[in-house]
Design an enzyme around this catalytic site. Structure first.
Site, PDB file in Angstrom:
ATOM      1  N   LYS A 228       0.871  -1.185   0.000  1.00 35.48           N
ATOM      2  CA  LYS A 228       0.000   0.000   0.000  1.00 35.48           C
ATOM      3  C   LYS A 228       0.900   1.224   0.000  1.00 35.48           C
ATOM      4  O   LYS A 228       2.035   1.159   0.471  1.00 35.48           O
ATOM      5  CB  LYS A 228      -0.877   0.017   1.258  1.00 35.48           C
ATOM      6  CG  LYS A 228      -2.100   0.895   1.148  1.00 35.48           C
ATOM      7  CD  LYS A 228      -3.274   0.190   0.503  1.00 35.48           C
ATOM      8  CE  LYS A 228      -4.386   1.150   0.167  1.00 35.48           C
ATOM      9  NZ  LYS A 228      -5.595   0.462  -0.296  1.00 35.48           N
TER      10      LYS A 228
ATOM     11  N   ASP B 173      -6.919   4.262  -4.702  1.00 35.67           N
ATOM     12  CA  ASP B 173      -7.607   4.174  -3.404  1.00 35.67           C
ATOM     13  C   ASP B 173      -8.210   5.567  -3.197  1.00 35.67           C
ATOM     14  O   ASP B 173      -8.407   6.304  -4.181  1.00 35.67           O
ATOM     15  CB  ASP B 173      -6.624   3.784  -2.280  1.00 35.67           C
ATOM     16  CG  ASP B 173      -7.324   3.452  -0.964  1.00 35.67           C
ATOM     17  OD1 ASP B 173      -7.922   2.378  -0.865  1.00 35.67           O
ATOM     18  OD2 ASP B 173      -7.294   4.282  -0.025  1.00 35.67           O
TER      19      ASP B 173
HETATM   20  P1  NDP Z   1     -12.821   7.902  -3.185  1.00 31.84           P
HETATM   21  O1  NDP Z   1     -11.741   8.884  -2.994  1.00 31.84           O
HETATM   22  O2  NDP Z   1     -13.355   7.660  -4.550  1.00 31.84           O
HETATM   23  O3  NDP Z   1     -14.064   8.275  -2.249  1.00 31.84           O
HETATM   24  C1  NDP Z   1     -13.926   8.353  -0.863  1.00 31.84           C
HETATM   25  C2  NDP Z   1     -15.256   8.779  -0.256  1.00 31.84           C
HETATM   26  O4  NDP Z   1     -15.154   8.673   1.154  1.00 31.84           O
HETATM   27  C3  NDP Z   1     -15.590  10.230  -0.544  1.00 31.84           C
HETATM   28  O5  NDP Z   1     -16.981  10.377  -0.570  1.00 31.84           O
HETATM   29  C4  NDP Z   1     -14.957  10.952   0.635  1.00 31.84           C
HETATM   30  O6  NDP Z   1     -15.541  12.218   0.922  1.00 31.84           O
HETATM   31  C5  NDP Z   1     -15.218   9.982   1.759  1.00 31.84           C
HETATM   32  N1  NDP Z   1     -14.160  10.105   2.767  1.00 31.84           N
HETATM   33  C6  NDP Z   1     -12.825   9.959   2.584  1.00 31.84           C
HETATM   34  N2  NDP Z   1     -12.147  10.196   3.720  1.00 31.84           N
HETATM   35  C7  NDP Z   1     -13.084  10.510   4.631  1.00 31.84           C
HETATM   36  C8  NDP Z   1     -13.024  10.847   6.003  1.00 31.84           C
HETATM   37  N3  NDP Z   1     -11.849  10.907   6.649  1.00 31.84           N
HETATM   38  N4  NDP Z   1     -14.198  11.086   6.639  1.00 31.84           N
HETATM   39  C9  NDP Z   1     -15.395  11.015   5.983  1.00 31.84           C
HETATM   40  N5  NDP Z   1     -15.515  10.708   4.682  1.00 31.84           N
HETATM   41  C10 NDP Z   1     -14.372  10.459   4.021  1.00 31.84           C
HETATM   42  O7  NDP Z   1     -12.285   6.530  -2.538  1.00 31.84           O
HETATM   43  P2  NDP Z   1     -12.800   5.044  -2.754  1.00 31.84           P
HETATM   44  O8  NDP Z   1     -14.267   5.029  -2.998  1.00 31.84           O
HETATM   45  O9  NDP Z   1     -11.899   4.388  -3.719  1.00 31.84           O
HETATM   46  O10 NDP Z   1     -12.457   4.398  -1.321  1.00 31.84           O
HETATM   47  C11 NDP Z   1     -13.421   4.323  -0.266  1.00 31.84           C
HETATM   48  C12 NDP Z   1     -13.006   3.241   0.717  1.00 31.84           C
HETATM   49  O11 NDP Z   1     -12.935   1.974   0.030  1.00 31.84           O
HETATM   50  C13 NDP Z   1     -11.628   3.408   1.371  1.00 31.84           C
HETATM   51  O12 NDP Z   1     -11.670   2.881   2.675  1.00 31.84           O
HETATM   52  C14 NDP Z   1     -10.731   2.541   0.500  1.00 31.84           C
HETATM   53  O13 NDP Z   1      -9.565   2.134   1.190  1.00 31.84           O
HETATM   54  C15 NDP Z   1     -11.664   1.378   0.250  1.00 31.84           C
HETATM   55  N6  NDP Z   1     -11.325   0.545  -0.901  1.00 31.84           N
HETATM   56  C16 NDP Z   1     -11.233   1.077  -2.159  1.00 31.84           C
HETATM   57  C17 NDP Z   1     -10.915   0.265  -3.217  1.00 31.84           C
HETATM   58  C18 NDP Z   1     -10.921   0.761  -4.620  1.00 31.84           C
HETATM   59  O14 NDP Z   1     -10.810  -0.073  -5.518  1.00 31.84           O
HETATM   60  N7  NDP Z   1     -11.046   2.053  -4.874  1.00 31.84           N
HETATM   61  C19 NDP Z   1     -10.598  -1.162  -3.022  1.00 31.84           C
HETATM   62  C20 NDP Z   1     -10.832  -1.643  -1.671  1.00 31.84           C
HETATM   63  C21 NDP Z   1     -11.148  -0.795  -0.655  1.00 31.84           C
HETATM   64  P3  NDP Z   1     -14.749  13.557   0.578  1.00 31.84           P
HETATM   65  O15 NDP Z   1     -14.872  13.703  -0.900  1.00 31.84           O
HETATM   66  O16 NDP Z   1     -15.431  14.622   1.352  1.00 31.84           O
HETATM   67  O17 NDP Z   1     -13.328  13.339   1.029  1.00 31.84           O
END
Ligand code: NDP
Length: 446
Positions: free
Chosen positions: A126, A166
């Site tokens: 990571k 991510d």
């Molecule tokens: P994105 O950046 O596309 O979206 C993240 C979302 O979560 C946004 O809506 C963001 O809001 C919100 N968010 C992020 N940080 C925070 C925080 N500290 N508090 C509240 N809301 C938050 O990321 P992903 O959708 O790719 O990832 C989401 C989750 O899924 C993570 O935990 C990631 O590790 C996990 N994941 C992702 C994978 C992938 O393929 N993308 C694979 C496996 C797991 P805002 O815009 O306001 O920051």
């Protein structure tokens, strides 16, 4: 606490001071694994868990870049190469101001088990940066990505370490990172996954994590003769995972009533249908706006600074970030009738929240099993790159469904208790561990 776990954790804390999320992730795994290892002394004598908890390599670097005003900005860059027992390091890059060593180590540690569960030959890694893409111009994001890759390119490669996206790293960022790698190394290879379809990407990769977490929910519900049809689903986040989970839940007959971002959540009791989801995708992926604007457009309620877990639902999918469901919120979900949690995010539930789910006997799919669809399709992208072939949507989606079903079966195999309850936490931890541990034993003390 089991005194053996306590002793193990005391060493982890002493060796990795201040890395709270890493401690949390290791603790959860140790609780499942230490009793299992006691029953299987070959792992104990070879100190396999102790070795898995220590990264093979940690790379830390400076990322200097010029902003649009011509000022120099400096960020921190990281790559944690956690475990390569079963394949090249594999895992995403996160760009978010909260990124630090402890967060990336927790994510890399979880990734080792998750990648093993997929059955594909991928080790765990990571990386990322404390860079915040929010409010930056495309040119600033590009210059940052180029500087980041200028250093990272020395450490990665299609047979060594293959990063992906991510939080904060989507198609745009992967494009800039790939372009810079290609320019520096003069080679067109599968060094990153999540690439665009025209330049080596796989169909279904953007969808894979959200679809996979939804398939996992469906698999869990099937163990009780149930399905997503007609279910009310609360989803947090509005990024990649949340968007495609919303799409798949809706396709399978469920109704998604919430989405959120770090500022608050929207509640749409009528459900987020295809047209509304198209609006969210445009808002988040192109305009890079806030979820609040959805409430204004569709005249629904918006809850500033709140998370969606107070809403009545049957199924909850935390799809935003770590520790976004605490004990009180977990109990509220259960009290309001929620009986299935499928985690698209990594470690979104606190340990107390997990205990509340397990005590209540509800279906609980932890992230390392439920969200493995993303990395699984990344693995399929690597395969297609190696063959220099591209599969169809149907082919990749079928494989994704099969992989999620296999992961579910592995969890059942190792997590089913005598009373019939399936402890998916235990199942995922033991199921993910065995293949990595046996490979480490076979490869000697390395
Ligand atoms: P994105 O950046 O596309 O979206 C993240 C979302 O979560 C946004 O809506 C963001 O809001 C919100 N968010 C992020 N940080 C925070 C925080 N500290 N508090 C509240 N809301 C938050 O990321 P992903 O959708 O790719 O990832 C989401 C989750 O899924 C993570 O935990 C990631 O590790 C996990 N994941 C992702 C994978 C992938 O393929 N993308 C694979 C496996 C797991 P805002 O815009 O306001 O920051």
């Amino acid at each position: 606490m089991d005194p053996r776990v306590e002793k193990f954790m005391a060493t982890i804390k002493a060796k990795n001071p201040g890395e709270n999320e890493f401690h949390q992730a290791v603790h959860e795994v140790a609780e499942s694994l230490i009793p299992f290892i006691e029953e299987n002394p070959k792992y104990k004598h070879a100190k396999v868990l102790e070795r898995i908890a220590e990264p093979e390599r940690v790379i830390l670097f400076r990322i200097p870049w010029l902003d649009d005003k011509g000022e120099i900005q400096i960020n921190k860059g990281y790559r944690i190469e956690m475990n390569s027992a079963i394949g090249p390091y594999k895992g995403g890059l996160r760009f978010h101001p909260t990124v630090n060593l402890g967060i990336l180590k927790f994510l890399a540690f979880e990734q080792v088990f998750k990648n093993s569960l997929t059955t594909l030959p991928m080790g765990g890694g990571k990386g990322g940066s404390d860079f915040d893409p929010k409010g930056k111009s495309d040119n600033e994001v590009m210059r940052f990505c180029q500087s980041f890759m200028s250093e990272l390119s020395r450490h990665i490669g299609p047979n060594t370490d293959v990063p992906a996206g991510d939080i904060g790293v989507g198609g745009r960022e992967i494009g800039y990172l790939f372009g810079q790698y290609k320019r520096l190394r003069n080679e067109f290879t599968g060094v990153l996954t999540g690439k665009g379809i025209d330049w080596g990407g796989s169909v279904i990769r953007p969808e894979a994590t959200g679809y996979g977490a939804t398939y996992f929910a469906q698999n869990m519900l099937e163990t009780r003769g149930d399905s997503l049809e007609g279910k009310v689903v609360a989803i947090s986040g509005s990024g990649n995972v949340a968007q495609f989970a919303t799409q798949k839940v809706t396709e399978l007959g469920g109704k998604v009533v919430t989405l959120s971002d770090s500022s608050g959540f929207i509640y749409d009791p009528a459900g987020i249908d295809k047209e509304k989801l198209d609006y969210v995708m445009e808002l988040k992926n192109i305009k890079r706006g806030r979820i609040k604007e959805y409430a204004e457009k569709y005249g629904v309620e918006y809850f500033e600074g709140k998370r969606p877990w107070s809403v009545k639902c049957d199924v909850a999918m935390p799809n935003a970030t770590e520790n976004e469901v605490n004990e009180e919120e977990a109990k509220t979900l259960i009290k309001n009738g929620c009986y299935c949690i499928s985690e698209g995010a990594n470690m979104p539930s606190t340990p107390e929240a997990i205990n509340a789910y397990l005590d209540a006997g509800i279906l609980y799919g932890p992230g390392k099993a439920a969200n493995a669809g993303g990395v699984a399709v990344s693995g399929l992208e690597m395969t297609q790159n190696s063959m220099r072939l591209g599969w169809t949507r149907e082919e990749v989606d079928n494989r994704l469904q099969m992989i999620m079903k296999n992961i579910h079966d592995t969890c059942v195999k190792h997590g089913k208790q005598d009373d019939g309850f399936i402890n998916y936490v235990r199942g995922a931890n033991i199921g993910g561990f065995i293949k990595v541990a046996d490979s480490m034993l076979a490869q000697g003390v390395v």
